[in-house]
Design an enzyme around this catalytic site. Structure first.
Site, PDB file in Angstrom:
ATOM      1  N   SER A  85      38.389  50.397  33.804  1.00  0.00           N
ATOM      2  CA  SER A  85      38.367  51.145  32.544  1.00  0.00           C
ATOM      3  C   SER A  85      38.446  52.652  32.779  1.00  0.00           C
ATOM      4  CB  SER A  85      37.084  50.831  31.762  1.00  0.00           C
ATOM      5  OG  SER A  85      36.882  49.447  31.639  1.00  0.00           O
TER       6      SER A  85
HETATM    7  N1  SAH Z   1      33.941  46.669  34.261  1.00  0.00           N
HETATM    8  C1  SAH Z   1      35.256  46.623  34.864  1.00  0.00           C
HETATM    9  C2  SAH Z   1      36.351  46.546  33.818  1.00  0.00           C
HETATM   10  C3  SAH Z   1      37.192  45.340  34.052  1.00  0.00           C
HETATM   11  S1  SAH Z   1      38.330  44.892  32.783  1.00  0.00           S
HETATM   12  C4  SAH Z   1      35.452  47.771  35.815  1.00  0.00           C
HETATM   13  O1  SAH Z   1      34.563  48.645  35.928  1.00  0.00           O
HETATM   14  O2  SAH Z   1      36.474  47.803  36.492  1.00  0.00           O
HETATM   15  C5  SAH Z   1      37.513  43.480  32.083  1.00  0.00           C
HETATM   16  C6  SAH Z   1      37.294  42.284  32.971  1.00  0.00           C
HETATM   17  O3  SAH Z   1      36.716  41.271  32.144  1.00  0.00           O
HETATM   18  C7  SAH Z   1      38.543  41.645  33.599  1.00  0.00           C
HETATM   19  O4  SAH Z   1      38.404  41.625  34.984  1.00  0.00           O
HETATM   20  C8  SAH Z   1      38.566  40.227  32.994  1.00  0.00           C
HETATM   21  O5  SAH Z   1      39.037  39.249  33.915  1.00  0.00           O
HETATM   22  C9  SAH Z   1      37.107  40.007  32.641  1.00  0.00           C
HETATM   23  N2  SAH Z   1      36.810  39.000  31.614  1.00  0.00           N
HETATM   24  C10 SAH Z   1      37.510  38.667  30.499  1.00  0.00           C
HETATM   25  N3  SAH Z   1      36.872  37.678  29.816  1.00  0.00           N
HETATM   26  C11 SAH Z   1      35.733  37.395  30.510  1.00  0.00           C
HETATM   27  C12 SAH Z   1      34.648  36.477  30.316  1.00  0.00           C
HETATM   28  N4  SAH Z   1      34.605  35.649  29.269  1.00  0.00           N
HETATM   29  N5  SAH Z   1      33.657  36.468  31.235  1.00  0.00           N
HETATM   30  C13 SAH Z   1      33.666  37.295  32.311  1.00  0.00           C
HETATM   31  N6  SAH Z   1      34.668  38.172  32.554  1.00  0.00           N
HETATM   32  C14 SAH Z   1      35.682  38.234  31.656  1.00  0.00           C
END
Ligand code: SAH
Length: 212
Positions: free
Chosen positions: A59
């Site tokens: 993000s």
């Molecule tokens: N917090 C992360 C942002 C990642 S983007 C960072 O600092 O880089 C969001 C992530 O949520 C993705 O990797 C995606 O695979 C995951 N995601 C989507 N739905 C999800 C769910 N139901 N449970 C866990 N992870 C999920």
């Protein structure tokens, strides 16, 4: 490495309205360049989201800072993160002294990030699975942070929040979301504040979007 770039990033997001000194301190310390793909190293300290593979992103730093500030993290707070992704957000929370639990749905991302966090000695509890149903075993949490956009607030997450705790979650359609901050003021009583215009990848699961 990259100290100057990191400080410039801190200056930028503080100018854009982030005031929590603990959040700013954590951003000045956590090496974001360790969490981005090698090819994107020159962009690691730009205030933008970057692709991390498998259709997912790390993000935007301002968004990460805003969400973290909204959580009101105390040292020793027990925080659940849904969407481990690159691990950057989890690393910031850990740096702020929180006990971090983080769930990632995609195995390849979970596995890669688990190894990275071990290598960097960032001690957070992770699991691979559907975060929309929370992590019952360790509930209640003082804060829950959802880093993917959801059509609604998953009831399981509301349930697993401690009284006085905050749930920060992007809610909307798949194109753009509001950031919803839900405070659990009593066992069955919640207060909600919405902040417009954020963009996240979709939250996919039992209590989220059914598919991509
Ligand atoms: N917090 C992360 C942002 C990642 S983007 C960072 O600092 O880089 C969001 C992530 O949520 C993705 O990797 C995606 O695979 C995951 N995601 C989507 N739905 C999800 C769910 N139901 N449970 C866990 N992870 C999920």
């Amino acid at each position: 490495m990259y100290e100057k770039e990191r400080q410039e990033l801190v200056d930028k997001i503080s100018k854009n309205g982030i005031t929590d000194v603990y959040v700013l301190k954590a951003i000045s310390e956590v090496e974001r360049h360790k969490f981005v793909p090698e090819a994107l190293l020159p962009h690691a300290y730009k205030d933008v989201a970057l692709p991390i593979g498998y259709g997912q992103t790390i993000s935007q730093p301002y968004t990460v800072a805003f969400m973290t500030q909204s959580l009101k993290v105390q040292p020793d707070s027990k925080i659940l993160e849904i969407g481990t992704g690159s691990g950057y957000q989890a690393a910031l929370l850990y740096r702020m002294g929180a006990k971090v639990y983080s769930i990632e749905r995609q195995f390849e991302i979970y596995d890669r990030t688990r190894k990275l966090l071990d290598e960097l000695e960032i001690r957070v509890n992770t699991k691979c699975g559907d975060g929309t149903i929370g992590w019952e075993e360790f509930a209640p949490f003082d804060g829950i942070l959802v880093t993917a956009g959801s059509p609604n607030v998953p009831p399981s997450l509301q349930k697993q929040l401690a009284v006085g705790g905050k749930l920060v979650i992007p809610v909307g359609d798949k194109v753009s979301q509001k950031l919803r901050i839900v405070t659990k003021v009593d066992v069955d009583k919640f207060e909600t504040v919405d902040i417009p215009e954020f963009v996240f990848v979709p939250l996919i699961g039992k209590e989220g979007w059914k598919q991509q």
